[in-house]
Scaffold this motif. Sequence first.
Motif, PDB file in Angstrom:
ATOM      1  N   LEU A   1       9.974   5.520   4.008  1.00 38.95           N
ATOM      2  CA  LEU A   1       9.052   4.836   3.100  1.00 38.95           C
ATOM      3  C   LEU A   1       8.360   3.644   3.749  1.00 38.95           C
ATOM      4  N   TYR A   2       9.125   2.619   4.101  1.00 43.02           N
ATOM      5  CA  TYR A   2       8.500   1.366   4.551  1.00 43.02           C
ATOM      6  C   TYR A   2       7.661   1.555   5.803  1.00 43.02           C
ATOM      7  N   TRP A   3       8.148   2.408   6.724  1.00 38.94           N
ATOM      8  CA  TRP A   3       7.405   2.620   7.967  1.00 38.94           C
ATOM      9  C   TRP A   3       6.866   4.051   8.078  1.00 38.94           C
ATOM     10  N   HIS A   4       6.643   4.694   6.968  1.00 42.70           N
ATOM     11  CA  HIS A   4       5.940   5.985   6.965  1.00 42.70           C
ATOM     12  C   HIS A   4       4.584   5.779   7.647  1.00 42.70           C
ATOM     13  N   LYS A   5       4.139   6.776   8.397  1.00 41.65           N
ATOM     14  CA  LYS A   5       2.915   6.584   9.185  1.00 41.65           C
ATOM     15  C   LYS A   5       1.698   6.264   8.326  1.00 41.65           C
ATOM     16  N   GLY A   6       1.661   6.800   7.107  1.00 50.02           N
ATOM     17  CA  GLY A   6       0.541   6.482   6.220  1.00 50.02           C
ATOM     18  C   GLY A   6       0.610   5.050   5.717  1.00 50.02           C
ATOM     19  N   VAL A   7       1.814   4.590   5.407  1.00 48.75           N
ATOM     20  CA  VAL A   7       1.999   3.201   4.977  1.00 48.75           C
ATOM     21  C   VAL A   7       1.662   2.261   6.128  1.00 48.75           C
ATOM     22  N   ARG A   8       2.098   2.618   7.338  1.00 54.36           N
ATOM     23  CA  ARG A   8       1.779   1.794   8.501  1.00 54.36           C
ATOM     24  C   ARG A   8       0.273   1.762   8.738  1.00 54.36           C
ATOM     25  N   SER A   9      -0.406   2.876   8.492  1.00 54.64           N
ATOM     26  CA  SER A   9      -1.851   2.915   8.676  1.00 54.64           C
ATOM     27  C   SER A   9      -2.539   1.913   7.754  1.00 54.64           C
ATOM     28  N   ALA A  10      -2.231   1.983   6.458  1.00 52.15           N
ATOM     29  CA  ALA A  10      -2.837   1.058   5.506  1.00 52.15           C
ATOM     30  C   ALA A  10      -2.482  -0.387   5.857  1.00 52.15           C
ATOM     31  N   THR A  11      -1.237  -0.608   6.233  1.00 53.61           N
ATOM     32  CA  THR A  11      -0.778  -1.955   6.567  1.00 53.61           C
ATOM     33  C   THR A  11      -1.534  -2.514   7.766  1.00 53.61           C
ATOM     34  N   CYS A  12      -1.634  -1.715   8.834  1.00 48.10           N
ATOM     35  CA  CYS A  12      -2.267  -2.248  10.040  1.00 48.10           C
ATOM     36  C   CYS A  12      -3.782  -2.383   9.873  1.00 48.10           C
ATOM     37  N   MET A  13      -4.401  -1.558   9.031  1.00 50.01           N
ATOM     38  CA  MET A  13      -5.825  -1.714   8.756  1.00 50.01           C
ATOM     39  C   MET A  13      -6.095  -3.033   8.037  1.00 50.01           C
ATOM     40  N   ILE A  14      -5.278  -3.333   7.030  1.00 48.46           N
ATOM     41  CA  ILE A  14      -5.436  -4.594   6.299  1.00 48.46           C
ATOM     42  C   ILE A  14      -5.179  -5.776   7.227  1.00 48.46           C
ATOM     43  N   LYS A  15      -4.130  -5.659   8.029  1.00 49.70           N
ATOM     44  CA  LYS A  15      -3.775  -6.737   8.947  1.00 49.70           C
ATOM     45  C   LYS A  15      -4.888  -6.979   9.969  1.00 49.70           C
ATOM     46  N   LYS A  16      -5.463  -5.895  10.484  1.00 53.63           N
ATOM     47  CA  LYS A  16      -6.543  -6.012  11.468  1.00 53.63           C
ATOM     48  C   LYS A  16      -7.751  -6.717  10.864  1.00 53.63           C
ATOM     49  N   ALA A  17      -8.098  -6.374   9.641  1.00 51.52           N
ATOM     50  CA  ALA A  17      -9.240  -7.000   8.974  1.00 51.52           C
ATOM     51  C   ALA A  17      -9.012  -8.499   8.802  1.00 51.52           C
ATOM     52  N   ILE A  18      -7.819  -8.869   8.378  1.00 52.82           N
ATOM     53  CA  ILE A  18      -7.524 -10.280   8.111  1.00 52.82           C
ATOM     54  C   ILE A  18      -7.469 -11.082   9.403  1.00 52.82           C
ATOM     55  N   ILE A  19      -6.816 -10.553  10.436  1.00 56.63           N
ATOM     56  CA  ILE A  19      -6.723 -11.324  11.674  1.00 56.63           C
ATOM     57  C   ILE A  19      -8.095 -11.451  12.338  1.00 56.63           C
TER      58      ILE A  19
ATOM     59  N   PRO B   1       0.793  -1.233   0.000  1.00 57.40           N
ATOM     60  CA  PRO B   1       0.000   0.000   0.000  1.00 57.40           C
ATOM     61  C   PRO B   1       0.825   1.282   0.000  1.00 57.40           C
ATOM     62  N   SER B   2       2.140   1.191  -0.152  1.00 54.25           N
ATOM     63  CA  SER B   2       2.978   2.398  -0.145  1.00 54.25           C
ATOM     64  C   SER B   2       2.601   3.378  -1.241  1.00 54.25           C
ATOM     65  N   TYR B   3       2.003   2.863  -2.328  1.00 55.00           N
ATOM     66  CA  TYR B   3       1.655   3.758  -3.432  1.00 55.00           C
ATOM     67  C   TYR B   3       0.602   4.787  -3.021  1.00 55.00           C
ATOM     68  N   ARG B   4      -0.094   4.549  -1.915  1.00 57.41           N
ATOM     69  CA  ARG B   4      -1.063   5.525  -1.433  1.00 57.41           C
ATOM     70  C   ARG B   4      -0.359   6.786  -0.929  1.00 57.41           C
ATOM     71  N   ILE B   5       0.888   6.644  -0.515  1.00 52.05           N
ATOM     72  CA  ILE B   5       1.675   7.782  -0.034  1.00 52.05           C
ATOM     73  C   ILE B   5       2.651   8.247  -1.112  1.00 52.05           C
ATOM     74  N   TYR B   6       3.257   7.288  -1.805  1.00 54.90           N
ATOM     75  CA  TYR B   6       4.206   7.565  -2.883  1.00 54.90           C
ATOM     76  C   TYR B   6       3.609   6.985  -4.169  1.00 54.90           C
ATOM     77  N   PRO B   7       2.892   7.794  -4.951  1.00 53.71           N
ATOM     78  CA  PRO B   7       2.116   7.265  -6.085  1.00 53.71           C
ATOM     79  C   PRO B   7       2.943   6.507  -7.115  1.00 53.71           C
ATOM     80  N   GLY B   8       4.247   6.777  -7.188  1.00 51.51           N
ATOM     81  CA  GLY B   8       5.073   6.077  -8.165  1.00 51.51           C
ATOM     82  C   GLY B   8       5.436   4.669  -7.763  1.00 51.51           C
ATOM     83  N   ALA B   9       5.186   4.303  -6.515  1.00 52.95           N
ATOM     84  CA  ALA B   9       5.635   3.001  -6.000  1.00 52.95           C
ATOM     85  C   ALA B   9       4.666   1.883  -6.377  1.00 52.95           C
ATOM     86  N   VAL B  10       4.510   1.686  -7.687  1.00 51.69           N
ATOM     87  CA  VAL B  10       3.602   0.653  -8.181  1.00 51.69           C
ATOM     88  C   VAL B  10       4.370  -0.462  -8.881  1.00 51.69           C
ATOM     89  N   HIS B  11       5.680  -0.498  -8.706  1.00 50.91           N
ATOM     90  CA  HIS B  11       6.483  -1.554  -9.314  1.00 50.91           C
ATOM     91  C   HIS B  11       6.173  -2.888  -8.644  1.00 50.91           C
TER      92      HIS B  11
END
Length: 395
Positions: free
Chosen positions: A214-232, A25-35
């Motif tokens: 990048l990897y632990w930017h607060k916005g990236v962490r937000s998207a990551t932990c939201m997805i993780k919370k839903a799955i767990i 989900p980093s592309y939500r903060i850094y739009p170019g990170a779609v590789h």
Amino acid sequence: MRSEMRELLSLPDVEKLSRIKQNGPSYRIYPGAVHTRLSHSIGVYHIARRMLLSAVSECTSLPLTETGINSFLTACLLHDIGHFPYAHSLKELSPKTHEEIAAELIMQNEELNAGIRKTGADPFKTAAIIDTELPSDDAEISFYRSVLSGTLDPDKLDYLSRDAFFAGVPYGKQDTDFIISSISYGNGSIVLDEEALSLVEQVLFSKYMMYRSLYWHKGVRSATCMIKKAIISALDDGIIDFSDLYLKDDDEFRHIADRYPSYAPFSLIEKAEHGILFERKAMKNHDPDGCLERKADDIRKRKEAENEIYELLKPGYSSLKPYEVIIDIPEPISFETRIMIRLSDGRIRETENDEIIFSQAGKLFSRNLRKTALYLPPYIANEDAERAFMEADRG
């Protein structure tokens, strides 16, 4: 790349990597990170091949076999085929590592197994190079493992530069050409010229800065932990099981939530997908001995601590849902500094503890990066969130 190697890229379990974003989900903060993980895997193969060629040019009598070399290069190309979608969002939840899943695929998938043999590689050697938990007393496999997962490994050299380039940040780019020209083979391992030790510090500092920015930017962490919370939540409630998560690309993963439209916690995935992110409302340096960490470090028990905070907030926020209270604790990271170096007189030795600044600073940098944080919907007042967070941390 040889045609037999290129043919591997068209196999379904490999081609799937072209539909998994390298940084989730980093592309939500850094739009170019779609590789994608496929482009990264090809990059790892390319750098690894150059590293071996450099080692051969310095030592023409390497104790390596043709089958072993092909197995190593194939492992570099396939090392991520067991990876989950959304970067590391799901890694912490699975009883299997992505390396273990990759090894199982290589050994059990007949089409993939046959494709590997066609390259001149051995499927078991390929699997064992990727999954270091597979028992092996083969010195050649041990060598390839150290190359693929070492201080200056091709995986790290590719992802740092590639991620930085596509995210548009200046921190991760490495002088890969100089690194490759400075390595050789000796004492059963890759050896770095002594005068090039600064390259190790450069790579490790780049890793630190990429996690920080990048990897632990607060916005990236937000998207990551939201997805993780839903799955767990879905795993705990028996809505899905782990078999629903394995071997999915990004789109297939999103469709898991689509199959259960009435399951409320899956709304977190939809929000993250549309960039509607929760805010980091409270934060502290991660303390393994802290009260909150003792309750929440185990992700499968974290719900109890989150419910405690929910009960503190509920009287003032009637619309708040229990699954919308999320404690985020990133996984531990390390800054490996051990590497063999070649001295000016030709002798080879391992770096000493105080020879690379990161051997002393790595733990400090890791502590500085890793935060225990509370993410909540934006309408929750910061002072209320901070108060509940501190109360939970007191006991």
